[in-house]
Design a protein around this motif. Sequence first.
Motif, PDB file in Angstrom:
ATOM      1  N   ASP A 223       0.860  -1.237  -0.035  1.00 28.50           N
ATOM      2  CA  ASP A 223      -0.047   0.060  -0.155  1.00 28.50           C
ATOM      3  C   ASP A 223       0.881   1.316   0.007  1.00 28.50           C
ATOM      4  OD1 ASP A 223      -2.118   1.639   0.223  1.00 28.50           O
ATOM      5  OD2 ASP A 223      -2.270   1.387   2.296  1.00 28.50           O
ATOM      6  N   ASP A 224       0.934   1.800  -1.153  1.00 27.55           N
ATOM      7  CA  ASP A 224       1.857   3.180  -1.211  1.00 27.55           C
ATOM      8  C   ASP A 224       1.278   4.155  -2.133  1.00 27.55           C
ATOM      9  OD1 ASP A 224       1.839   1.997  -3.660  1.00 27.55           O
ATOM     10  OD2 ASP A 224       3.939   1.346  -3.751  1.00 27.55           O
ATOM     11  N   ALA A 225       2.029   5.200  -2.004  1.00 28.83           N
ATOM     12  CA  ALA A 225       1.476   6.469  -3.068  1.00 28.83           C
ATOM     13  C   ALA A 225       2.632   6.709  -3.812  1.00 28.83           C
ATOM     14  CB  ALA A 225       0.653   7.343  -2.124  1.00 28.83           C
ATOM     15  N   GLN A 226       2.372   7.345  -5.037  1.00 21.92           N
ATOM     16  CA  GLN A 226       3.860   7.879  -5.978  1.00 21.92           C
ATOM     17  C   GLN A 226       3.223   9.190  -5.958  1.00 21.92           C
ATOM     18  OE1 GLN A 226       1.674   5.003  -7.186  1.00 21.92           O
ATOM     19  NE2 GLN A 226       3.319   3.648  -5.935  1.00 21.92           N
ATOM     20  N   ALA A 227       4.518  10.147  -6.152  1.00 17.22           N
ATOM     21  CA  ALA A 227       4.584  11.548  -6.216  1.00 17.22           C
ATOM     22  C   ALA A 227       5.706  11.806  -7.008  1.00 17.22           C
ATOM     23  CB  ALA A 227       4.211  12.225  -5.014  1.00 17.22           C
ATOM     24  N   VAL A 228       5.628  13.011  -7.525  1.00 17.95           N
ATOM     25  CA  VAL A 228       7.171  13.538  -8.240  1.00 17.95           C
ATOM     26  C   VAL A 228       7.431  14.802  -7.116  1.00 17.95           C
ATOM     27  CG1 VAL A 228       6.511  12.889 -10.406  1.00 17.95           C
ATOM     28  CG2 VAL A 228       5.779  15.271  -9.460  1.00 17.95           C
ATOM     29  N   GLY A 229       8.727  15.079  -7.041  1.00 15.01           N
ATOM     30  CA  GLY A 229       9.459  16.013  -6.352  1.00 15.01           C
ATOM     31  C   GLY A 229      10.510  16.504  -6.949  1.00 15.01           C
ATOM     32  N   THR A 230      11.404  17.485  -6.032  1.00 15.11           N
ATOM     33  CA  THR A 230      12.518  18.096  -6.561  1.00 15.11           C
ATOM     34  C   THR A 230      13.572  17.899  -5.451  1.00 15.11           C
ATOM     35  OG1 THR A 230      11.246  19.627  -7.699  1.00 15.11           O
ATOM     36  CG2 THR A 230      13.488  20.164  -7.293  1.00 15.11           C
ATOM     37  N   LEU A 231      14.887  17.763  -5.621  1.00 10.56           N
ATOM     38  CA  LEU A 231      16.104  17.611  -4.637  1.00 10.56           C
ATOM     39  C   LEU A 231      16.242  19.153  -4.139  1.00 10.56           C
ATOM     40  CD1 LEU A 231      18.394  15.136  -5.525  1.00 10.56           C
ATOM     41  CD2 LEU A 231      16.324  14.951  -4.177  1.00 10.56           C
ATOM     42  N   ARG A 232      16.295  19.656  -3.024  1.00  8.63           N
ATOM     43  CA  ARG A 232      16.569  20.674  -2.387  1.00  8.63           C
ATOM     44  C   ARG A 232      18.118  20.657  -1.380  1.00  8.63           C
ATOM     45  NH1 ARG A 232      13.502  23.969  -5.531  1.00  8.63           N
ATOM     46  NH2 ARG A 232      11.101  23.184  -5.295  1.00  8.63           N
ATOM     47  N   SER A 233      18.639  22.075  -1.547  1.00  7.17           N
ATOM     48  CA  SER A 233      19.790  21.974  -0.844  1.00  7.17           C
ATOM     49  C   SER A 233      19.414  21.947   0.820  1.00  7.17           C
ATOM     50  CB  SER A 233      20.705  23.157  -1.004  1.00  7.17           C
ATOM     51  OG  SER A 233      21.106  22.915  -2.414  1.00  7.17           O
ATOM     52  N   ARG A 234      20.141  21.669   1.860  1.00 10.15           N
ATOM     53  CA  ARG A 234      20.014  21.846   3.303  1.00 10.15           C
ATOM     54  C   ARG A 234      19.679  23.259   3.389  1.00 10.15           C
ATOM     55  NH1 ARG A 234      23.286  22.790   7.689  1.00 10.15           N
ATOM     56  NH2 ARG A 234      22.188  22.210   9.779  1.00 10.15           N
ATOM     57  N   GLN A 235      20.355  24.241   2.862  1.00 10.93           N
ATOM     58  CA  GLN A 235      20.446  25.840   3.102  1.00 10.93           C
ATOM     59  C   GLN A 235      20.665  26.261   1.708  1.00 10.93           C
ATOM     60  OE1 GLN A 235      21.631  27.323   7.141  1.00 10.93           O
ATOM     61  NE2 GLN A 235      22.925  25.828   6.683  1.00 10.93           N
ATOM     62  N   SER A 236      19.979  27.321   1.440  1.00  7.83           N
ATOM     63  CA  SER A 236      20.282  27.958  -0.253  1.00  7.83           C
ATOM     64  C   SER A 236      19.898  29.360   0.098  1.00  7.83           C
ATOM     65  CB  SER A 236      19.469  27.097  -1.192  1.00  7.83           C
ATOM     66  OG  SER A 236      19.845  27.764  -2.578  1.00  7.83           O
ATOM     67  N   VAL A 237      20.900  29.954  -0.623  1.00  4.76           N
ATOM     68  CA  VAL A 237      20.462  31.530  -0.714  1.00  4.76           C
ATOM     69  C   VAL A 237      21.159  32.066  -1.973  1.00  4.76           C
ATOM     70  CG1 VAL A 237      22.781  32.014   0.716  1.00  4.76           C
ATOM     71  CG2 VAL A 237      20.902  33.609   0.838  1.00  4.76           C
ATOM     72  N   THR A 238      20.543  33.351  -2.195  1.00  2.66           N
ATOM     73  CA  THR A 238      21.017  34.076  -3.363  1.00  2.66           C
ATOM     74  C   THR A 238      21.592  35.285  -2.734  1.00  2.66           C
ATOM     75  OG1 THR A 238      19.699  33.206  -5.175  1.00  2.66           O
ATOM     76  CG2 THR A 238      20.696  35.267  -5.606  1.00  2.66           C
ATOM     77  N   LEU A 239      23.012  35.598  -2.846  1.00  3.60           N
ATOM     78  CA  LEU A 239      23.740  36.616  -2.362  1.00  3.60           C
ATOM     79  C   LEU A 239      23.251  38.102  -2.983  1.00  3.60           C
ATOM     80  CD1 LEU A 239      25.395  36.651   0.016  1.00  3.60           C
ATOM     81  CD2 LEU A 239      27.597  37.102  -1.466  1.00  3.60           C
TER      82      LEU A 239
END
Length: 363
Positions: free
Chosen positions: A35-51
């Motif tokens: 019994d499961d569910a499928q989805a799509v996602g995106t990898l993210r950084s632990r922290q991310s910033v634009t200077l």
Amino acid sequence: MTVNDSPSVAPAPAGQSNAPVPVEVTQVATMRLQDDAQAVGTLRSRQSVTLRPEVSGRVARIAFDEGARVRKGQLLIQLDDTLQKAELSQAQAQLSIARANLKRNQELVAERFVAQRVVDESQANLQVAEAQAALAEARLARMRLVAPFDATVGLRSVNVGDYVKDGADLVNLEDTSQLTVDFRLPERYQSRTEAGQRVLVQLDAMPGKDFEARILAVDPLIDANGRSLAVRAVMPPSSGDLRPGMFARVNIIFSVNDSAMMIPEEAVVPQGGRQFVVMLQSEGEGEGARLVSRRVEVKLGVRRGAQVEVQSGLKPGNTIVLAGQQRLQRDGTPVRVIDMSQAGGRPASPPGELKASAPSGNR
């Protein structure tokens, strides 16, 4: 394979035809059901910033190499701070004067040459000078753009000598020491999704490789537009082959049943908000034995393709009708099993040796 023995049923009412009804059958099978569910996602950084700079200015120095690792507090970009340094020098000079005036007036008031009011004014002037010096230092510090955390810098979009406005994008920083995957699930899964659950992640950029992640947090707010639940899972440590922004396919597992009873959906007969199947049973013995129908209420569970899980009402190996249920309105109706895999159909084995035909997916 013999049909399961079941309690005998009452004979058909008088006047009812005893001609066997041709039906196609199958058997209740057991299999591993996830019994499961499928989805799509995106990898993210632990922290991310634009200077981005807080003030406008001209780029005087770029103190990093593109794609390099930087430490927290390390200088990345220096804006021209000539004016700010001059303002700081002026403020520091005024601060020195204010301190000297206060000291002199304190000595004079001790000898009763000036009133206490003069000392109070000198004290206030000193506080103003200290505030102006602090303001000048803050303006000078804003001309230095430093790394807010340990990270890897991206590609810069400015060069030395460029004039940049406040809020302009200069370079991005990504903390890839730990990656997360963000995905969304339909709101019906909100009561079954919680932190710590295991999810399997597949990346299109790395086919054939599975990653096991754990749910870090579930957003308490359900998106009112798509009625979806935002979920964030932590990816396992990687050797640098994973990058933020990668497209991910996520499979979240709720439960696993190694012996789930499965039947084709076409065998289910809905009636009055309940679900039924028609089961076959043997009646009589010897040459007078025959197959008759019996309607059984079932409780259904997870659906997988053309198959549906039966949670109660049947047992593994039970023989059920796959096609022809509409002609079996009464329990105890004689039936004749046919094999649709043969051209034109043919009777199947005798009642004592009934063989279930394989369920067809293109009926």
